[in-house]
Scaffold this active site. Structure first.
Site, PDB file in Angstrom:
ATOM      1  CB  ALA A  17     -11.089   2.150   5.060  1.00  0.00           C
ATOM      2  CG  HIS A  62      -1.974  -0.840   1.074  1.00  0.00           C
ATOM      3  ND1 HIS A  62      -1.668  -2.543   1.205  1.00  0.00           N
ATOM      4  CD2 HIS A  62      -3.341  -0.818   0.693  1.00  0.00           C
ATOM      5  CE1 HIS A  62      -3.111  -2.961   1.021  1.00  0.00           C
ATOM      6  NE2 HIS A  62      -3.864  -2.106   0.744  1.00  0.00           N
TER       7      HIS A  62
END
Length: 166
Positions: A120, A69
């Site tokens: 998120a 990520h």
């Protein structure tokens, strides 16, 4: 393009991975493994089976998934889904001071844990992300690995709902 769960259930493994391989950042092996659990009754079951695959990964594999990520607010090359997610809350339009703050927090977090801070972003604002950064810097590595995997599962769910017609 949007696909029905019936279409996904009928796909070859290669087609399935082409469509869903990016749901978990740069880790198509998760879609590849989940394909074996077809047929899926709905998108929730598909997501659940993909999370089962993630939870069955070794710690080394889970850390590789976390490290795939991008840093938040970074100008680095990242998956198109990450670009859109970060832009959705304005992380692509940070002021110079906001950018510096994100870079400082990203560096501190990476220094402490050895992997990027994951959240998120669709559930947050810039301010709530900065708050979470500060709070989570005090966690143990084990807690942060678990939190990162939970955030990744949430991100994957959002991405699946963007791909699968419901």
């Amino acid at each position: 393009m949007s696909y029905s769960i019936a279409q996904l259930n009928q796909m070859s493994q290669e087609e399935f991975v082409d469509v869903l391989g990016a749901v978990f950042e740069d880790t198509p092996a998760i879609a590849q493994a989940a394909w074996h659990q077809r047929p899926f009754a709905n998108v929730a079951e598909l997501h659940q089976q993909m999370v089962v695959v993630v939870n069955a990964l070794s710690l080394t594999e889970q850390l590789a998934l976390i490290r795939a990520h991008p840093d938040l607010g970074s100008k680095a090359k990242m998956a198109e889904a990450s670009v859109q997610e970060q832009a959705g809350i304005g992380l692509d339009q940070l002021t110079a001071s906001e950018y510096d703050r994100f870079q400082t927090l990203n560096a501190a977090y990476k220094e402490r844990f050895g992997f990027p801070f994951i959240i998120a972003v669709k559930n947050h604002t810039k301010d709530s992300i900065l708050e979470a950064f500060e709070r989570r810097l005090n966690h143990t590595t084990e807690t942060e690995i678990a939190q990162s995997l939970a955030e990744i599962a949430q991100i994957a769910e959002f991405r699946l709902f963007d791909i699968v017609a419901h």
